[in-house]
Structure formats: C-alpha cells, structure tokens
Design a protein around this motif. Structure first.
Motif, short mmCIF file in Angstrom:
data_model
loop_
_atom_site.label_atom_id
_atom_site.label_comp_id
_atom_site.label_asym_id
_atom_site.label_seq_id
_atom_site.Cartn_x
_atom_site.Cartn_y
_atom_site.Cartn_z
N GLU A 213 0.84 -1.21 0.00
CA GLU A 213 0.00 0.00 0.00
C GLU A 213 0.87 1.26 0.00
O GLU A 213 0.59 2.22 -0.71
N GLU A 214 1.93 1.21 0.79
CA GLU A 214 2.81 2.37 0.88
C GLU A 214 3.49 2.63 -0.47
O GLU A 214 3.54 3.76 -0.96
N ALA A 215 3.99 1.55 -1.08
CA ALA A 215 4.69 1.69 -2.37
C ALA A 215 3.74 2.17 -3.46
O ALA A 215 4.12 2.97 -4.32
N ALA A 216 2.50 1.70 -3.43
CA ALA A 216 1.55 2.03 -4.51
C ALA A 216 0.80 3.32 -4.24
O ALA A 216 0.22 3.91 -5.16
N GLU B 176 -6.66 -8.59 -9.45
CA GLU B 176 -5.91 -9.42 -8.50
C GLU B 176 -4.55 -9.84 -9.06
O GLU B 176 -3.55 -9.88 -8.33
N ALA B 177 -4.49 -10.16 -10.37
CA ALA B 177 -3.23 -10.67 -10.94
C ALA B 177 -2.09 -9.65 -10.76
O ALA B 177 -0.97 -10.02 -10.40
N GLN B 178 -2.42 -8.38 -10.97
CA GLN B 178 -1.40 -7.32 -10.81
C GLN B 178 -0.97 -7.20 -9.36
O GLN B 178 0.20 -7.01 -9.05
N PHE B 179 -1.97 -7.29 -8.47
CA PHE B 179 -1.65 -7.24 -7.04
C PHE B 179 -0.69 -8.38 -6.68
O PHE B 179 0.29 -8.18 -5.97
N ARG B 180 -0.96 -9.56 -7.21
CA ARG B 180 -0.12 -10.73 -6.91
C ARG B 180 1.31 -10.54 -7.43
O ARG B 180 2.27 -10.97 -6.80
N ASP B 181 1.45 -9.90 -8.60
CA ASP B 181 2.79 -9.60 -9.13
C ASP B 181 3.56 -8.71 -8.16
O ASP B 181 4.72 -8.96 -7.85
N GLY B 182 2.88 -7.66 -7.71
CA GLY B 182 3.52 -6.72 -6.77
C GLY B 182 3.89 -7.42 -5.47
O GLY B 182 4.96 -7.22 -4.91
N GLU B 183 2.99 -8.28 -5.01
CA GLU B 183 3.20 -9.01 -3.76
C GLU B 183 4.42 -9.93 -3.90
O GLU B 183 5.27 -9.99 -3.02
N ARG B 184 4.51 -10.62 -5.05
CA ARG B 184 5.64 -11.54 -5.28
C ARG B 184 6.96 -10.77 -5.28
O ARG B 184 7.93 -11.19 -4.64
#
Ligand code: S3P
Length: 185
Positions: free
Chosen positions: A55-58, A71-79
């Motif tokens: 959240e901070e980075a985005a 969700e797929a983009q969120f998962r990329d960022g999370e990875r």
C-alpha cells in the motif's frame, strides 16, 4: 544436582538464535499482523506487514489496487515485494493470505526463511474479519463461505510451512509464546 527435563520450563527462542527472516503465513483474519508485530517486539526485530508495504509503495489501499488493476497485478507486486524481503536479515514478516499459494514465493520463503503457519477454524476467522471491511475478496459474497472455500484450496500449501501454530480464541500473546517455543525446538 542434575536437572530433570520433564520439569524444565519451556525454552523460548531469543534474538541471538534467529539467523533468518521469520515469515507468518495463513488465512485472512488469523492474526498474522498483530501476532507478527508482537513477535518482532519480543525478539527485538524489525516488523514488516507485506500488505502495508504494498500500500505504501503504490499509494493505494489493497482494495483500490484490486479494483483498479485486478488481483493478478496485485499478486505480481506481492511476489516482487516478498522476494526483496527474503535477504538473510532477521526480521518478522506478516504476509497477505494469498502470498504463500504462489509457487515462486512459497519456494523462496521455504528456502530463505522460517515459515510459520498460523491456524484457526473458519468460524473464528469469519468473526475476526467481520470487524473490518478492507478485504476485497470478501466483499462480494458471504465471508464465511469464501473463507471456507479459500481454506480448502490453500491448506495443502500452508501445510508446507516449517511450523504449524494454533492461533485460536486465546490471547495473541499466547500465540507468540507458542511461536517462540517452536523456534527454540
Ligand atoms: C488476501 C489477504 C489479504 C490481502 C488481500 C488478499 C488473500 O491479507 O493480501 O486482501 O488472498 O487471502 P490478510 O491475510 O492480511 O488479510
């Protein structure tokens, strides 16, 4: 006098015994962030919550990220974020409930860190998540039903964690004690 093992108090891990990140995994609502923060305080280690860091980075909430990019983009960022955290530095990391399901993330955590699966029954999770409406996956259907479905899909991945710790209805501090004992064993 010889000391008896049966009467010995339980051993707790201390900062000196930790040589890698400790990563809390498990379902939404199980208490990864609260327990993780307290565990970090007890060990004198930095604490990072992966959702907060994303959240901070985005500059957006997890809900906004799901809505805007999916969700797929969120998962990329999370990875990517979790990969950056898996250096050798001791720290406590609380992950989002879906992170450990990702094959790459799971393999990296298992290699570089000590993975702790925090477990609780679905009814306890459902009660806990009802306190906040911040989780996009629970907004469009009955949260208890979604949690039960996700749990059924994810359990076999979570089970790969190095330690399995119950985080039921008791005090969070009790869960922290159990983790420190498991880490000492
Ligand atoms: C998710 C769990 C959430 C957050 C996102 C997706 C999941 O984190 O990462 O809403 O897939 O289980 P918490 O487990 O901290 O609630």
């Amino acid at each position: 006098m010889p000391t008896s093992h049966t009467n010995a108090p339980p051993a707790y891990a201390t900062r000196a015994t930790i040589d890698r990140p400790i990563v809390l995994i498990g379902m939404m609502g199980v208490g990864k962030s609260t327990v993780g923060r307290r565990l970090a305080t007890r060990l004198g280690l930095p604490f990072i919550d992966s959702d907060d860091a994303i959240e901070e980075a985005a500059g957006m909430t997890v809900g906004e990220l799901f809505e805007t990019y999916g969700e797929a983009q969120f998962r990329d960022g999370e990875r990517r974020l979790i990969a950056r955290l898996m250096d050798k530095e001791p720290k406590v990391v609380a992950t989002g409930g879906g992170a450990f399901v990702d094959d790459e993330t799971r393999a990296l955590i298992l290699e570089m860190a000590t993975a702790i699966w925090l477990k609780a029954d679905v009814d306890i999770l459902a009660e806990r998540v009802s306190r906040r409406d911040t989780r996009p996956l629970l907004r469009h259907d009955d949260p208890a039903k979604v949690l039960a479905e996700l749990m059924a899909k994810r359990e076999r991945f979570y089970a790969e964690a190095h330690h399995h710790i119950e985080s039921g209805n008791g005090a969070h501090e009790q869960t922290v004690d159990r983790i420190l004992q498991a880490l000492a064993s």
